[in-house]
Design an enzyme around this catalytic site. Structure first.
Site, PDB file in Angstrom:
ATOM      1  N   SER A 206       0.823  -1.209   0.000  1.00  0.00           N
ATOM      2  CA  SER A 206       0.000   0.000   0.000  1.00  0.00           C
ATOM      3  C   SER A 206       0.859   1.262   0.000  1.00  0.00           C
ATOM      4  CB  SER A 206      -0.965  -0.034   1.187  1.00  0.00           C
ATOM      5  OG  SER A 206      -1.908   1.008   1.098  1.00  0.00           O
TER       6      SER A 206
ATOM      7  N   ASP B 254      -1.910   6.407  -3.874  1.00  0.00           N
ATOM      8  CA  ASP B 254      -0.749   5.704  -3.331  1.00  0.00           C
ATOM      9  C   ASP B 254      -0.345   4.597  -4.309  1.00  0.00           C
ATOM     10  OD1 ASP B 254      -2.973   4.129  -2.858  1.00  0.00           O
ATOM     11  OD2 ASP B 254      -2.285   3.421  -0.910  1.00  0.00           O
TER      12      ASP B 254
ATOM     13  N   ASP C 185      -0.564   1.390  -4.648  1.00  0.00           N
ATOM     14  CA  ASP C 185      -1.504   0.361  -5.096  1.00  0.00           C
ATOM     15  C   ASP C 185      -2.854   0.951  -5.472  1.00  0.00           C
ATOM     16  OD1 ASP C 185      -2.173   0.882  -2.417  1.00  0.00           O
ATOM     17  OD2 ASP C 185      -3.079  -1.102  -2.182  1.00  0.00           O
TER      18      ASP C 185
ATOM     19  N   ASP D  20      -5.339   2.423  -3.984  1.00  0.00           N
ATOM     20  CA  ASP D  20      -6.593   2.263  -3.261  1.00  0.00           C
ATOM     21  C   ASP D  20      -6.895   3.488  -2.390  1.00  0.00           C
ATOM     22  OD1 ASP D  20      -4.680   1.816  -1.302  1.00  0.00           O
ATOM     23  OD2 ASP D  20      -5.614  -0.001  -0.510  1.00  0.00           O
TER      24      ASP D  20
END
Length: 554
Positions: A140, A293, A295, A297
């Site tokens: 993340s 960010d 990833d 999400d």
């Protein structure tokens, strides 16, 4: 010989991967102790840790061990298929291939993406391809030296506690060096197949269905940064399909790069994360900065304010989106019967007032978007998925729609752009709208303070501090008496799983929630104060002084 030295020697004797072997041979005594004291545990958020050799580190062997346990769990439950994707971090592709090969070695059909993709796409993949599980290799928003590993169930939601505990029991039974690591090439284009562009296109079109206006998003200039992450193609494409023509992308952060050279801690919650974006936005006279960010999400947002740009908090973006979603659905007469908005217990309580004004129930869940996903899943089982309107958490995670069960930085980017364009046409900036909402619903100030405790020594200190807090607690928050204290490990008032979380509420409406992070070596303190606009900062400062004294100045 100490136990961690025995583990180190065992690895030294059995490791065949040349990279890991070289790391083992170069380790200092302290590094050995850090890397082999304990295991990288498969918690309710999966694995996450620093990439290096060792049982407490992210590497090909710990990824193999986790996936071997997952495969045994799947075999035991007659689960036969899995979807896999990964973010832009170093080794993410390698770790995803190890995971894919391990599952395939157990006869499990695997669908994998050809390149890094957003985390919510994995949730969508699982649902759209009717897979039994999903694996996402990502850390993340953590610093560049980290990587991680999340597991999803057939609904596209991260594993809930019961299933995660069962997978953990299978992982713990794995004899790590009993057999060689499986090879991706042995199963590629056989049990392992690649997803195609059509699935990605369907995902983008499904996200676009969550729009709240019919006209193109025009008259808005956006600066966008994927922070060298997985949103680099999908987010600009989604915005363009929505009609946005003026998108300026931060060149230095425009393509995947696991070193994150211009932003080593790519967390959109942190002020310095959007520095390059704000500089470009100032030069281009942009209306808004949007960043995801690695990833994709989470969503970071900054808007013009006075002489520069002001970065909005996750709560402020959530307030704006809640207002926009509920207001537009009301205007469109599209709010269903018994509508629900879902947020985490650490998220701003200002949303409760906004939701109440629209006749919308607010459901609070524990920290972690999987609990929001679980609410959607339960509604779906009852044939009532349309009751879910919106969900968010203060850490910059948002989801509108039931097509996924995880926070989605793609739909969040789309909605905040649409929201900004909508208000701009009415001569209102996002700062103006926040002020209007505060005038209507009351002034709230929320901020999260984090205290870092690195390494084994830090972990012991962190646990001792939380233990002491449970014994002594807070008598006051600032100058106001604490009137309600809740330990979510032992409470029976709320229908929530047990959690290592403490909450304090005072007479003047202030709130403090304390919890250790599940993904980083942090104690996080969520502070909320309310009242007159002039007194908010003084109230917050008094509470911050208390927690600084307890947990140590950062």
């Amino acid at each position: 010989m100490k136990e961690y030295l025995n583990k180190y020697q065992h690895w030294l004797n059995h490791v065949t991967d040349e990279t890991i072997l070289a790391q083992l041979k170069s380790m200092s005594d302290s590094q050995i102790e850090e890397a082999f004291s304990g295991e990288l545990s498969f918690g309710t958020a999966g694995l996450r840790g620093i990439m290096s050799a060792g049982t407490a580190r992210m590497n090909v062997y710990t990824v193999y061990r986790a996936t071997e346990g997952l495969a045994r769990y799947m075999n035991a439950h007659n689960l036969t298929s899995s979807a896999i994707t990964y973010d832009s971090r170093n080794n993410s592709r390698l770790f995803s291939e190890i995971a894919a090969a391990t599952l395939a070695s157990h006869g499990i059909k695997v669908y994998i993406t050809r390149e890094c993709m957003p985390t919510p796409y994995l949730s969508y993949m699982v649902r759209e391809l009717h897979c039994d599980t999903g694996v996402n290799v990502t850390a993340s928003h953590n610093p560049a030296e980290y990587n991680g590993y999340k597991v999803y169930d057939a609904s596209g939601c991260q594993l809930l506690d019961g299933d995660a505990n069962e997978v953990t029991s299978y992982i713990e039974s794995v004899n790590l060096f009993e057999q060689p690591l499986p090879r991706f090439a042995d199963f590629e284009n056989k049990l392992i197949t690649y997803t195609d562009a059509d699935l990605e296109n369907r995902y983008i079109e499904r996200v676009l269905q969550e729009r709240l206006t019919t006209e193109p998003i025009d008259g808005l200039k956006v600066v966008y940064s994927p922070l060298n992450g997985a949103g680099y193609r999908v987010v600009p494409e989604t915005l363009r399909r929505a009609g946005l023509t003026e998108i300026c992308i931060v060149e230095e952060q425009s393509t995947p790069n696991g070193n994150f050279p211009t932003c080593p801690y790519p967390n959109p919650e942190l002020p310095k994360t959007l520095t390059l974006s704000e500089e470009l936005a100032s030069a281009k006279h942009a209306d808004i900065v949007i960043a995801n960010d690695p990833d994709c999400d989470r969503l970071g947002v900054a808007v013009p304010d006075c002489d520069g740009f002001r970065q909005l908090s996750g709560n402020e973006v959530g307030i704006l989106l809640t207002d926009f979603v509920l207001t537009r659905l009301s205007e469109l007469k599209s709010i269903p019967k018994k509508p629900i908005l879902v947020k985490t217990i650490v998220t701003t309580i200002m949303v409760d007032a906004i939701a109440s004004d629209h006749g919308v129930e607010v459901k609070d869940v524990l920290t972690g978007f999987k609990y929001i996903g679980n609410v959607i899943g339960n509604l779906e089982k009852q044939g009532q998925a349309d009751r879910y309107l919106f969900g968010f958490e203060e850490s910059c995670g948002y989801l509108k729609g039931s097509y996924a069960r995880d926070k989605d930085g793609v739909v969040a980017a789309l909605l905040i752009a649409e929201c900004a364009a909508f208000h701009k046409k009415n001569g209102v900036s996002l700062i103006d709208r926040l002020n209007q909402l505060s005038e209507k619903y009351g002034y709230f100030f929320q901020k999260t303070e984090s205290y870092r405790f690195e390494g084994l020594a830090g972990e012991k200190i962190k646990n001792q501090l939380l233990q002491n807090l449970r014994k002594n607690g807070f008598v006051k928050l600032g100058d106001s008496k604490v009137v309600d204290e809740c330990d979510f490990l032992t409470q029976t008032k709320y229908d929530l799983p047990k959690a290592n979380v403490l909450r304090y509420r005072s007479e003047d409406g202030s709130q403090l929630i304390v919890r250790p992070s599940g993904t980083e070596p942090l104690i996080k303190c969520y502070v909320t104060v309310s009242g007159s606009k002039q007194g908010l900062q003084a109230k917050f400062a008094a509470i911050k002084a208390q927690i600084d004294a307890l947990f140590g100045n950062k």
